[in-house]
Write a protein that holds these residues in place. Structure first.
Motif, PDB file in Angstrom:
ATOM      1  N   VAL A  40      27.207  30.360 -37.978  1.00 25.44           N
ATOM      2  CA  VAL A  40      28.045  29.250 -38.427  1.00 25.44           C
ATOM      3  C   VAL A  40      29.476  29.744 -38.543  1.00 25.44           C
ATOM      4  CG1 VAL A  40      28.439  27.543 -40.253  1.00 25.44           C
ATOM      5  CG2 VAL A  40      26.111  28.258 -39.715  1.00 25.44           C
ATOM      6  N   SER A  41      30.406  28.968 -38.002  1.00 22.66           N
ATOM      7  CA  SER A  41      31.826  29.302 -38.100  1.00 22.66           C
ATOM      8  C   SER A  41      32.288  29.134 -39.551  1.00 22.66           C
ATOM      9  CB  SER A  41      32.636  28.380 -37.188  1.00 22.66           C
ATOM     10  OG  SER A  41      32.594  27.054 -37.681  1.00 22.66           O
ATOM     11  N   LYS A  43      34.652  27.241 -40.725  1.00 18.91           N
ATOM     12  CA  LYS A  43      34.803  25.799 -40.994  1.00 18.91           C
ATOM     13  C   LYS A  43      33.439  25.119 -41.122  1.00 18.91           C
ATOM     14  CE  LYS A  43      38.929  23.761 -39.791  1.00 18.91           C
ATOM     15  NZ  LYS A  43      39.669  22.817 -39.005  1.00 18.91           N
ATOM     16  N   GLY A  44      32.493  25.552 -40.306  1.00 18.83           N
ATOM     17  CA  GLY A  44      31.146  25.004 -40.385  1.00 18.83           C
ATOM     18  C   GLY A  44      30.499  25.321 -41.718  1.00 18.83           C
ATOM     19  N   HIS A  45      30.713  26.527 -42.200  1.00 18.59           N
ATOM     20  CA  HIS A  45      30.179  26.930 -43.506  1.00 18.59           C
ATOM     21  C   HIS A  45      30.810  26.085 -44.619  1.00 18.59           C
ATOM     22  CE1 HIS A  45      28.091  29.532 -46.254  1.00 18.59           C
ATOM     23  NE2 HIS A  45      29.219  29.767 -46.902  1.00 18.59           N
ATOM     24  N   GLU A  48      29.140  22.656 -44.553  1.00 16.37           N
ATOM     25  CA  GLU A  48      27.794  22.708 -45.123  1.00 16.37           C
ATOM     26  C   GLU A  48      27.854  22.842 -46.640  1.00 16.37           C
ATOM     27  OE1 GLU A  48      23.826  25.507 -45.050  1.00 16.37           O
ATOM     28  OE2 GLU A  48      25.090  25.493 -43.271  1.00 16.37           O
ATOM     29  N   HIS A  96      28.676  20.474 -33.932  1.00 11.99           N
ATOM     30  CA  HIS A  96      28.724  21.630 -33.039  1.00 11.99           C
ATOM     31  C   HIS A  96      29.808  21.489 -31.971  1.00 11.99           C
ATOM     32  CE1 HIS A  96      25.547  23.769 -34.922  1.00 11.99           C
ATOM     33  NE2 HIS A  96      24.703  22.757 -34.793  1.00 11.99           N
ATOM     34  N   ILE A  99      33.295  21.617 -34.676  1.00  9.09           N
ATOM     35  CA  ILE A  99      33.494  22.634 -35.716  1.00  9.09           C
ATOM     36  C   ILE A  99      32.788  23.954 -35.425  1.00  9.09           C
ATOM     37  CG2 ILE A  99      33.089  23.161 -38.166  1.00  9.09           C
ATOM     38  CD1 ILE A  99      33.354  20.216 -38.772  1.00  9.09           C
ATOM     39  N   ASN A 100      31.610  23.890 -34.858  1.00  8.50           N
ATOM     40  CA  ASN A 100      30.764  25.082 -34.757  1.00  8.50           C
ATOM     41  C   ASN A 100      30.167  25.218 -33.355  1.00  8.50           C
ATOM     42  OD1 ASN A 100      29.538  27.279 -36.367  1.00  8.50           O
ATOM     43  ND2 ASN A 100      27.632  26.288 -35.773  1.00  8.50           N
ATOM     44  N   GLN A 102      29.115  27.534 -31.633  1.00 11.95           N
ATOM     45  CA  GLN A 102      27.990  28.460 -31.451  1.00 11.95           C
ATOM     46  C   GLN A 102      26.661  27.714 -31.360  1.00 11.95           C
ATOM     47  OE1 GLN A 102      30.364  28.624 -33.876  1.00 11.95           O
ATOM     48  NE2 GLN A 102      30.494  30.654 -34.759  1.00 11.95           N
ATOM     49  N   GLY A 103      26.589  26.516 -31.957  1.00 12.71           N
ATOM     50  CA  GLY A 103      25.344  25.765 -31.973  1.00 12.71           C
ATOM     51  C   GLY A 103      25.204  24.744 -30.862  1.00 12.71           C
TER      52      GLY A 103
END
Length: 130
Positions: A40-41, A43-45, A48, A96, A99-100, A102-103
């Motif tokens: 999780v980036s 910003k993603g964290h 969440e 995803h 923001i993220n 990676q997902g």
């Protein structure tokens, strides 16, 4: 064979993905830790954490995930289960994409499985567009 590939497998896989998400979410609610830790980036964290810290949204989201997952896995009104989790899937894909990144692979899997089921259950959704 066609039904197996186009309905049963996508329904079960999507249900299992959302079941894992629900179990992990409830685990977090009760223990404060996650069972799975996807990348999780920062910003993603933050996003969440905001959902978790709201006090109400995280349990609501995980309850929707669980209801949709069980509906799909147990094949009990699966078109309704898919309709329940469709907004969650859209949010996951946008999360995803924006923001993220990676997902994105998991987001792609959700899109493919979801579209396969929308096509399979199109007759059940048709009445909404009359």
């Amino acid at each position: 064979m066609k039904t197996l590939l186009l309905v049963h497998i996508p329904r079960t896989l999507l249900g299992l993905l959302f079941l894992v998400s629900a179990v992990d979410g409830f685990w977090f609610i009760f223990t404060g830790g996650h069972l799975i830790n996807p990348p999780v980036s920062p910003k993603g964290h933050e996003f969440e954490l905001a959902l978790q810290n709201s006090g109400f949204f995280w349990p609501f989201l995980k309850t929707i995930n669980l209801a949709g997952a069980l509906s799909l896995i147990l094949n009990i009104v699966p078109a309704f289960g898919l309709a329940l989790i469709a907004p969650v899937m859209a949010t996951i894909v946008l999360f995803h994409a924006v923001i993220n990144p990676q997902g994105l692979p998991i987001a792609g899997i959700l899109v493919v499985l979801g579209l396969m089921l929308v096509v399979a259950y199109r007759d059940r959704y048709a009445v909404m567009f009359r």
